[in-house]
Design an enzyme around this catalytic site. Structure first.
Site, PDB file in Angstrom:
ATOM      1  N   HIS B 150       0.848  -1.194   0.000  1.00  0.00           N
ATOM      2  CA  HIS B 150       0.000   0.000   0.000  1.00  0.00           C
ATOM      3  C   HIS B 150       0.877   1.236   0.000  1.00  0.00           C
ATOM      4  O   HIS B 150       2.105   1.128   0.185  1.00  0.00           O
ATOM      5  CB  HIS B 150      -0.904   0.028   1.241  1.00  0.00           C
ATOM      6  CG  HIS B 150      -0.135   0.125   2.534  1.00  0.00           C
ATOM      7  ND1 HIS B 150       0.276  -0.973   3.252  1.00  0.00           N
ATOM      8  CD2 HIS B 150       0.329   1.197   3.233  1.00  0.00           C
ATOM      9  CE1 HIS B 150       0.933  -0.582   4.336  1.00  0.00           C
ATOM     10  NE2 HIS B 150       0.993   0.737   4.340  1.00  0.00           N
ATOM     11  N   HIS B 206      -5.717  -2.162   4.366  1.00  0.00           N
ATOM     12  CA  HIS B 206      -5.626  -0.951   3.535  1.00  0.00           C
ATOM     13  C   HIS B 206      -4.862  -1.200   2.248  1.00  0.00           C
ATOM     14  O   HIS B 206      -3.884  -1.948   2.214  1.00  0.00           O
ATOM     15  CB  HIS B 206      -5.051   0.237   4.290  1.00  0.00           C
ATOM     16  CG  HIS B 206      -3.677   0.058   4.883  1.00  0.00           C
ATOM     17  ND1 HIS B 206      -3.185  -1.148   5.319  1.00  0.00           N
ATOM     18  CD2 HIS B 206      -2.699   0.960   5.120  1.00  0.00           C
ATOM     19  CE1 HIS B 206      -1.971  -0.972   5.811  1.00  0.00           C
ATOM     20  NE2 HIS B 206      -1.639   0.295   5.691  1.00  0.00           N
ATOM     21  N   HIS B 220       4.797   7.237   2.498  1.00  0.00           N
ATOM     22  CA  HIS B 220       5.584   6.021   2.338  1.00  0.00           C
ATOM     23  C   HIS B 220       4.940   5.029   1.372  1.00  0.00           C
ATOM     24  O   HIS B 220       3.747   5.079   1.107  1.00  0.00           O
ATOM     25  CB  HIS B 220       5.846   5.336   3.683  1.00  0.00           C
ATOM     26  CG  HIS B 220       4.652   4.696   4.343  1.00  0.00           C
ATOM     27  ND1 HIS B 220       3.946   5.305   5.349  1.00  0.00           N
ATOM     28  CD2 HIS B 220       4.059   3.495   4.158  1.00  0.00           C
ATOM     29  CE1 HIS B 220       2.972   4.507   5.754  1.00  0.00           C
ATOM     30  NE2 HIS B 220       3.007   3.400   5.042  1.00  0.00           N
ATOM     31  N   HIS B 252       1.547  -1.284  14.686  1.00  0.00           N
ATOM     32  CA  HIS B 252       0.523  -0.241  14.578  1.00  0.00           C
ATOM     33  C   HIS B 252      -0.732  -0.676  15.318  1.00  0.00           C
ATOM     34  O   HIS B 252      -1.096  -1.851  15.294  1.00  0.00           O
ATOM     35  CB  HIS B 252       0.118  -0.038  13.118  1.00  0.00           C
ATOM     36  CG  HIS B 252       1.176   0.521  12.236  1.00  0.00           C
ATOM     37  ND1 HIS B 252       1.809   1.708  12.488  1.00  0.00           N
ATOM     38  CD2 HIS B 252       1.689   0.070  11.067  1.00  0.00           C
ATOM     39  CE1 HIS B 252       2.674   1.950  11.513  1.00  0.00           C
ATOM     40  NE2 HIS B 252       2.628   0.970  10.638  1.00  0.00           N
ATOM     41  N   TYR B 261       9.801   1.588   9.650  1.00  0.00           N
ATOM     42  CA  TYR B 261       9.860   2.672   8.673  1.00  0.00           C
ATOM     43  C   TYR B 261      11.310   3.039   8.424  1.00  0.00           C
ATOM     44  O   TYR B 261      12.112   3.127   9.362  1.00  0.00           O
ATOM     45  CB  TYR B 261       9.104   3.913   9.160  1.00  0.00           C
ATOM     46  CG  TYR B 261       7.613   3.769   9.072  1.00  0.00           C
ATOM     47  CD1 TYR B 261       6.976   3.706   7.837  1.00  0.00           C
ATOM     48  CD2 TYR B 261       6.848   3.685  10.216  1.00  0.00           C
ATOM     49  CE1 TYR B 261       5.605   3.571   7.751  1.00  0.00           C
ATOM     50  CE2 TYR B 261       5.463   3.551  10.137  1.00  0.00           C
ATOM     51  CZ  TYR B 261       4.852   3.498   8.904  1.00  0.00           C
ATOM     52  OH  TYR B 261       3.499   3.358   8.818  1.00  0.00           O
ATOM     53  N   GLU B 271       8.235   1.286   4.035  1.00  0.00           N
ATOM     54  CA  GLU B 271       7.848   0.508   5.207  1.00  0.00           C
ATOM     55  C   GLU B 271       7.955  -0.968   4.842  1.00  0.00           C
ATOM     56  O   GLU B 271       7.687  -1.353   3.696  1.00  0.00           O
ATOM     57  CB  GLU B 271       6.381   0.812   5.584  1.00  0.00           C
ATOM     58  CG  GLU B 271       5.872  -0.013   6.762  1.00  0.00           C
ATOM     59  CD  GLU B 271       4.397   0.217   7.088  1.00  0.00           C
ATOM     60  OE1 GLU B 271       3.604   0.439   6.147  1.00  0.00           O
ATOM     61  OE2 GLU B 271       4.043   0.168   8.273  1.00  0.00           O
TER      62      GLU B 271
END
Lengths: 117, 314
Positions: B150, B206, B220, B252, B261, B271
């Site tokens: 993503h 996501h 990112h 997260h 990251y 990431e």
């Protein structure tokens, strides 16, 4: 190149805050500062892309060399005036510098997320 | 008719040799092509289309465009109409304009980012093949990223002047392209400002996400790894290669993803993301994070935002 040149460490001074640290010629100023636990120059991407570590060098063009910096953040004109990104600057002499501006690009600031400037 | 997945991201890099080393030898993507303009095309070992990352030489770091794949060629006509009727201008790109792709659509998200849709891209296959495949290839390099998972984009937000391009993007992508909101953060005195949004077209948490900023930018591109152990090994490999990491391995709250990251040599953030979090089927209720818990939503263990993560982007 003579051995003492390769091993040379130079005195780097952030004039406004009177912070000094030593930095080797193969180390960029931001890494040099961070690795000694010093503070003063904002630390971001360390690749010349994000622009957060913008500084003005006061010690003249002969005190440093640079690598490529994103033109989004450093124009050719600025580069000529010694306005550069600390993560792309390598010393070849003692350097005096000041940090340009403060961090302005907040995207999330915790309790004041909607109130960035 | 549907948007079925993220297709690729085109990143601008300041030093192609350094970028190539990073994406090929450290991230472990495979170079599949290089064109006469110096653009480099790469894919993860677990991807079948010819590329998911395009690196383009430039004097400015950041993202050129992001592309998503639609199910059928005819979907492009339908989406072109839908997008135009929504009030967004659409450019029709001939086959080959996006290298190794059929015809495509190009338009700007309300936040200003350029998005493309395509239906067809050359298929070269996974490294492990399609018949009796091994679970992973022996010759993978570096951290061995599976696929581009993503991207997260920084979108202008200025509530005092009624500007919220995060919410605008969510409305547009939901109404026109069938993206589904999975998680959001609501902020402000009345908790009615949608400041963070995560959307999917698949069943993962996501496929694109938005966070606020004063200017549009690239936060990112995320690459999938399969386990927490892989994340630890990835951090080891990055340290061995002196890659600048800004967030050490953690989890997260939002998406439950396990993460590191770090930056490419031009300052574009990457990431590595492990764990698929949860199954985000279309009937899943939207998850909401309140303003005071946003730091924990982002970094679940520390519960604190770090300034580099929130203020640094290209």
């Amino acid at each position: 190149m003579r051995e003492e040149d390769i091993n040379s460490k130079y005195n780097i001074t952030i004039v406004d805050t009177d912070v000094t640290f030593k930095c080797a010629r193969e180390t960029h100023l931001l890494e040099g500062m961070r690795s000694l636990g010093q503070k003063g120059i904002p630390s971001g991407c360390h690749g010349g892309g994000c622009g957060i570590c913008k500084i003005k060098i006061l010690s003249g063009r002969n005190s440093y060399i640079t690598k490529t910096m994103s033109r989004t953040h450093i124009s050719e004109e600025e580069e000529k005036k010694g306005i550069v990104l600390a993560c792309r600057v390598f010393p070849k002499g003692d350097i005096q510098l000041n940090v340009v501006g403060k961090i302005k690009r907040k995207i999330l600031s915790g309790q004041k997320i909607w109130n960035f400037s | 008719m549907s948007v079925i997945k993220i297709g690729h991201v085109n990143l601008r890099v300041l030093d192609m040799a350094a970028a190539r080393n990073h994406y090929e030898n450290i991230l472990g993507l495979i170079v599949t092509d290089e064109d006469s303009e110096g653009n480099l095309y790469l894919k993860g070992w677990d991807e079948w289309e010819k590329y998911s990352v395009i690196l383009s030489p430039s004097e400015q770091a950041g993202m050129d465009h992001i592309a998503y794949k639609v199910e059928n060629d005819s979907d492009l006509d339908s989406y072109a109409n839908t997008i135009q009727n929504y009030g967004i201008e659409v450019e029709n790109l001939d086959a080959g304009t996006l290298v190794d792709c059929g015809r495509a659509l190009r338009f700007k998200l309300p936040s200003g980012h350029i998005m493309c849709l395509y239906a067809d891209k050359t298929v070269v296959g996974k490294s492990v093949g399609n018949v009796n495949p091994a679970p992973w290839p022996l010759d993978v390099k570096g951290v061995g990223a599976h696929w581009l998972d993503h991207c997260l984009l920084v979108c202008p937000l200025d509530p005092e002047n009624q500007v919220n391009t995060i919410a605008d993007n969510v409305n547009f992508l939901s109404q026109c392209l069938g993206f589904r909101l999975t998680e959001q953060a609501l902020v402000g005195p009345d908790a009615d400002i949608q400041a963070v949004a995560f959307l999917t077209v698949t069943n993962t948490p996501h496929d694109i996400a938005f966070v606020p900023g004063p200017t549009a930018g690239f936060h990112h591109a995320s690459f999938y790894l399969s386990s927490w152990g892989d994340i630890l090994k990835a951090a080891d490999i990055m340290a061995m290669n002196k890659v600048k990491m800004d967030v050490m391995p953690t989890r997260h709250g939002i998406t439950r993803g396990e993460t590191i990251y770090f930056f490419d040599p031009s300052g574009n953030r990457n990431e590595t993301f492990a764990g698929l979090g949860y199954l985000a089927t279309p009937d899943m209720p939207v998850i909401t994070w309140t303003e005071e818990e946003i730091p924990r939503g982002i970094f679940y263990h520390s519960g604190e935002l770090n300034t580099a993560f929130t203020e640094v982007y290209t």
